[in-house]
Design a protein around this motif. Sequence first.
Motif, PDB file in Angstrom:
ATOM      1  N   GLU A 176       0.841  -1.203   0.000  1.00 64.29           N
ATOM      2  CA  GLU A 176       0.000   0.000   0.000  1.00 64.29           C
ATOM      3  C   GLU A 176       0.878   1.256   0.000  1.00 64.29           C
ATOM      4  N   THR A 177       1.855   1.292   0.887  1.00 59.93           N
ATOM      5  CA  THR A 177       2.756   2.442   0.970  1.00 59.93           C
ATOM      6  C   THR A 177       3.625   2.546  -0.275  1.00 59.93           C
ATOM      7  N   LYS A 222       1.600   4.119  -2.993  1.00 56.43           N
ATOM      8  CA  LYS A 222       1.477   5.569  -2.777  1.00 56.43           C
ATOM      9  C   LYS A 222       2.778   6.281  -3.115  1.00 56.43           C
ATOM     10  N   THR A 223       3.898   5.685  -2.747  1.00 52.69           N
ATOM     11  CA  THR A 223       5.205   6.266  -3.041  1.00 52.69           C
ATOM     12  C   THR A 223       5.406   6.427  -4.542  1.00 52.69           C
ATOM     13  N   GLY A 277       2.935   6.561  -6.766  1.00 54.01           N
ATOM     14  CA  GLY A 277       1.811   7.235  -7.406  1.00 54.01           C
ATOM     15  C   GLY A 277       0.877   6.299  -8.143  1.00 54.01           C
ATOM     16  N   SER A 325      -1.753   2.500  -7.559  1.00 51.80           N
ATOM     17  CA  SER A 325      -2.526   1.772  -6.551  1.00 51.80           C
ATOM     18  C   SER A 325      -1.718   0.614  -5.974  1.00 51.80           C
ATOM     19  N   ARG A 326      -2.171   0.109  -4.836  1.00 52.52           N
ATOM     20  CA  ARG A 326      -1.553  -1.062  -4.220  1.00 52.52           C
ATOM     21  C   ARG A 326      -1.605  -2.250  -5.173  1.00 52.52           C
TER      22      ARG A 326
END
Length: 76
Positions: free
Chosen positions: A18-19, A22-23, A25, A27-28
């Motif tokens: 997940e992170t 986000k890192t 840009g 989706s997971r």
Amino acid sequence: MCDDLFAAARRASGISCETAGKTCGISRVTYSQHESSPKNHRLSELQDMHHALSDTAKPIWSSAIDFLFAEAITLG
């Protein structure tokens, strides 16, 4: 092989998918797909993740990238 190294580097830094998504840009789900099939990573994602990794994990990540490019060159 390199997909295992990408996951190992991420886990060594304590970063969840997940992170990581986000890192980068994305989706997971997309990140997980890219980790399973690393040839789908964009260069910007590889760079973003490298910046987010711990110093311990960066050599693992670099090895994964070396394998990724070696496979791409060898397989055409």
